[in-house]
Design a protein around this motif. Structure first.
Motif, PDB file in Angstrom:
ATOM      1  N   ALA A 156      -4.695 -20.949   8.136  1.00 50.02           N
ATOM      2  CA  ALA A 156      -5.858 -21.519   7.497  1.00 50.02           C
ATOM      3  C   ALA A 156      -6.502 -22.625   8.253  1.00 50.02           C
ATOM      4  CB  ALA A 156      -5.458 -22.007   6.113  1.00 50.02           C
ATOM      5  N   ALA A 157      -6.515 -22.545   9.552  1.00 47.33           N
ATOM      6  CA  ALA A 157      -7.181 -23.535  10.384  1.00 47.33           C
ATOM      7  C   ALA A 157      -6.726 -24.938  10.062  1.00 47.33           C
ATOM      8  CB  ALA A 157      -8.699 -23.428  10.241  1.00 47.33           C
ATOM      9  N   ALA A 158      -5.458 -25.083   9.712  1.00 51.41           N
ATOM     10  CA  ALA A 158      -4.838 -26.383   9.470  1.00 51.41           C
ATOM     11  C   ALA A 158      -5.656 -27.256   8.541  1.00 51.41           C
ATOM     12  CB  ALA A 158      -4.592 -27.105  10.779  1.00 51.41           C
ATOM     13  N   GLY A 159      -5.987 -26.725   7.370  1.00 54.12           N
ATOM     14  CA  GLY A 159      -6.664 -27.534   6.364  1.00 54.12           C
ATOM     15  C   GLY A 159      -8.135 -27.262   6.254  1.00 54.12           C
TER      16      GLY A 159
ATOM     17  N   CYS B 130     -10.475 -19.159   6.211  1.00 48.61           N
ATOM     18  CA  CYS B 130     -11.213 -20.189   5.484  1.00 48.61           C
ATOM     19  C   CYS B 130     -11.722 -21.269   6.441  1.00 48.61           C
ATOM     20  CB  CYS B 130     -10.333 -20.818   4.412  1.00 48.61           C
ATOM     21  SG  CYS B 130     -10.447 -19.993   2.835  1.00 48.61           S
ATOM     22  N   GLY B 131     -12.953 -21.688   6.208  1.00 46.66           N
ATOM     23  CA  GLY B 131     -13.575 -22.672   7.078  1.00 46.66           C
ATOM     24  C   GLY B 131     -14.311 -22.060   8.245  1.00 46.66           C
ATOM     25  N   MET B 132     -14.169 -20.757   8.451  1.00 50.72           N
ATOM     26  CA  MET B 132     -14.859 -20.085   9.547  1.00 50.72           C
ATOM     27  C   MET B 132     -16.084 -19.311   9.081  1.00 50.72           C
ATOM     28  SD  MET B 132     -11.685 -18.502  11.738  1.00 50.72           S
ATOM     29  CE  MET B 132     -10.326 -19.526  12.319  1.00 50.72           C
ATOM     30  N   VAL B 133     -16.233 -19.134   7.760  1.00 51.84           N
ATOM     31  CA  VAL B 133     -17.358 -18.373   7.233  1.00 51.84           C
ATOM     32  C   VAL B 133     -18.580 -19.277   7.169  1.00 51.84           C
ATOM     33  CG1 VAL B 133     -18.206 -17.050   5.265  1.00 51.84           C
ATOM     34  CG2 VAL B 133     -15.797 -16.909   5.922  1.00 51.84           C
ATOM     35  N   PRO B 134     -19.652 -18.967   7.906  1.00 54.36           N
ATOM     36  CA  PRO B 134     -20.779 -19.891   8.002  1.00 54.36           C
ATOM     37  C   PRO B 134     -21.626 -19.984   6.746  1.00 54.36           C
ATOM     38  CG  PRO B 134     -21.224 -17.887   9.257  1.00 54.36           C
ATOM     39  CD  PRO B 134     -19.794 -17.796   8.802  1.00 54.36           C
ATOM     40  N   ALA B 135     -21.736 -18.916   5.944  1.00 57.42           N
ATOM     41  CA  ALA B 135     -22.593 -18.935   4.766  1.00 57.42           C
ATOM     42  C   ALA B 135     -21.880 -19.624   3.604  1.00 57.42           C
ATOM     43  CB  ALA B 135     -22.982 -17.511   4.375  1.00 57.42           C
TER      44      ALA B 135
ATOM     45  N   ALA C 102      -1.703 -21.031   2.950  1.00 60.22           N
ATOM     46  CA  ALA C 102      -2.610 -21.554   1.931  1.00 60.22           C
ATOM     47  C   ALA C 102      -2.403 -23.043   1.705  1.00 60.22           C
ATOM     48  CB  ALA C 102      -2.417 -20.781   0.625  1.00 60.22           C
ATOM     49  N   LYS C 103      -1.161 -23.455   1.695  1.00 60.97           N
ATOM     50  CA  LYS C 103      -0.866 -24.875   1.503  1.00 60.97           C
ATOM     51  C   LYS C 103      -1.473 -25.714   2.615  1.00 60.97           C
ATOM     52  CE  LYS C 103       3.037 -28.086   0.989  1.00 60.97           C
ATOM     53  NZ  LYS C 103       4.515 -28.195   0.953  1.00 60.97           N
ATOM     54  N   ASN C 104      -1.346 -25.243   3.835  1.00 64.34           N
ATOM     55  CA  ASN C 104      -1.915 -25.986   4.954  1.00 64.34           C
ATOM     56  C   ASN C 104      -3.433 -25.901   4.991  1.00 64.34           C
ATOM     57  OD1 ASN C 104       0.569 -26.892   5.900  1.00 64.34           O
ATOM     58  ND2 ASN C 104       0.924 -25.032   7.067  1.00 64.34           N
ATOM     59  N   ALA C 105      -3.996 -24.976   4.210  1.00 64.89           N
ATOM     60  CA  ALA C 105      -5.438 -24.892   4.065  1.00 64.89           C
ATOM     61  C   ALA C 105      -5.958 -25.884   3.034  1.00 64.89           C
ATOM     62  CB  ALA C 105      -5.839 -23.481   3.653  1.00 64.89           C
ATOM     63  N   GLY C 106      -5.048 -26.481   2.266  1.00 60.91           N
ATOM     64  CA  GLY C 106      -5.472 -27.435   1.266  1.00 60.91           C
ATOM     65  C   GLY C 106      -5.230 -26.994  -0.150  1.00 60.91           C
TER      66      GLY C 106
END
Length: 378
Positions: free
Chosen positions: A18-21, A163-168, A220-224
């Motif tokens: 998850a891109a580390a948060g 998560c965090g990579m979707v521009p819209a 997921a946890k590391n995604a926040g």
């Protein structure tokens, strides 16, 4: 450029997905990653240049193109049997991401974006958050079919990674909502043993399904996304309880025998709980070393139906363990996979789950040195 984290400590540092948060639900937000650099020889790290040979890169390019050609209009991929669609789509999209593609960015960015829409869209089924086809969620199908719960684990991992990579903004909100629902379902499905099985909250658990959920929860946890410590601790305790005297892991806690694939998965499951070193991990890694690729293993040693699953987890286990393990394992599995591609006419296949599944697993392993996936950044 992505933050580089020492691979032995990436689970401890929170890079397991998850891109580390990047989801940003509890103060971990960050803007989408820039488009990765093109995959040209001069742009790779020393590890990539050393391990991704020209023959390897050619096989990777063929494989990525194969996955893209086999994506269907709804974002899923061809060949799935009942209950496997989400899992195969998630693995295929992760393989495309491992080649430097993000939603809408890169040569196969549109393919990744369509996969996001497909996987996130399954969260609204009859059991909210259960990432599998609605037709596969009936109880009479779940009690004898492992595919839906595996698909849910891989699907949750993929949504956390992207998560965090979707521009819209609207699509990102849909993605975040689906991930939160998926995590809630996973927590609900955990049983009193601390593990997971084919159905939610059943009497039994197994180490394989448990690992799939543990890796997804850590991502997921590391995604926040908030996950109670007791949930992670329960899963870790169940996995540890499956370790046997030879260092390998059994399928069931308290019974059974050691095997390659489930041991590889169990080590990754322990990493997902923050247990990245210690007696259980070291004994498990030593057990795995007897299966270093390069010789012909009997079906008893590595059953054909467990080959791709086992090699996926074994590569992740060795990558995380560090250079002494990784430097011995990666060239061996790379050469084995290239040989399989040559005998298969340039592609990979699995008689049980199809060529998309096998190709996705092979590409994830071969592209580990690229270090593009958030779970692999070092």
């Amino acid at each position: 450029m992505p933050v580089r984290i020492d691979r032995r400590n990436f689970f401890r540092a929170g890079a397991t997905g998850a891109a580390a948060g990047a989801l940003g639900l509890v103060g971990h937000a960050q803007p989408p990653q820039p488009e990765p650099a093109a995959l040209v020889p001069g742009s790779r790290s020393k590890a990539g240049a050393e391990y991704i040979t020209p023959d390897t890169q050619a096989a990777i390019e063929r494989g990525l193109g194969f996955l893209a050609r086999n994506q269907l209009a709804d974002g899923s991929f061809g060949e799935p049997t009942l209950g496997t669609g989400v899992g195969i789509a998630s693995l295929a999209a992760l393989a495309l991401m491992a080649g430097g593609n993000q939603p809408g960015r890169g040569r196969f960015g549109k393919n990744v974006a369509r996969a996001v829409e497909y996987v996130a869209g399954t969260a609204g089924g009859p059991n909210p958050g259960f990432l599998t086809a609605p037709a596969s969620q009936a109880a009479h199908r779940l009690n004898s079919n492992p595919a839906p719960m595996y698909s849910h684990g891989f699907g949750t991992l993929f949504l956390a990674e992207v998560c965090g990579m979707v521009p819209a903004a609207a699509r990102d909100a849909k993605l975040r909502g689906a991930l939160e629902q998926a995590v809630a379902f996973t927590v609900f499905a955990q049983n009193t043993l601390g593990g997971w099985r084919y159905e939610p909250q059943v009497q039994y658990a197994d180490v394989s399904v448990t690992t799939a959920q543990m890796m997804a929860l850590r991502a997921a946890k590391n995604a926040g996304v908030f996950v109670r410590k007791s949930v992670i601790d329960g899963g870790a305790a169940y996995i540890k309880g499956c370790q046997l005297a030879d260092g390998g892991f059994s399928y069931w806690k308290g019974q059974g025998f050691s095997a390659f694939a489930r041991t590889a998965a169990s080590i990754v499951g322990l990493y997902s709980a923050g247990t990245y070193e210690g007696r259980e991990v070291e004994r498990g890694l030593k057990y795995l070393q007897q299966f270093t690729p390069g010789r012909q293993f009997s079906p008893r040693e590595i059953p054909p139906q467990h080959y791709w699953y086992g090699q996926y987890y074994a590569a992740l286990a060795m990558w995380t363990a560090g250079d002494d393990y990784w430097n011995a394992w990666l060239p061996a599995i790379r050469d084995e996979l290239l040989a399989k591609a040559r005998t298969g006419g340039g592609t990979w296949n699995d008689p049980y789950h199809g060529s998309v599944y096998a190709t996705a697993m092979a590409l994830i392993v071969l592209q580990l040195p690229n270090n593009y996936l958030p779970i692999l950044q070092k």
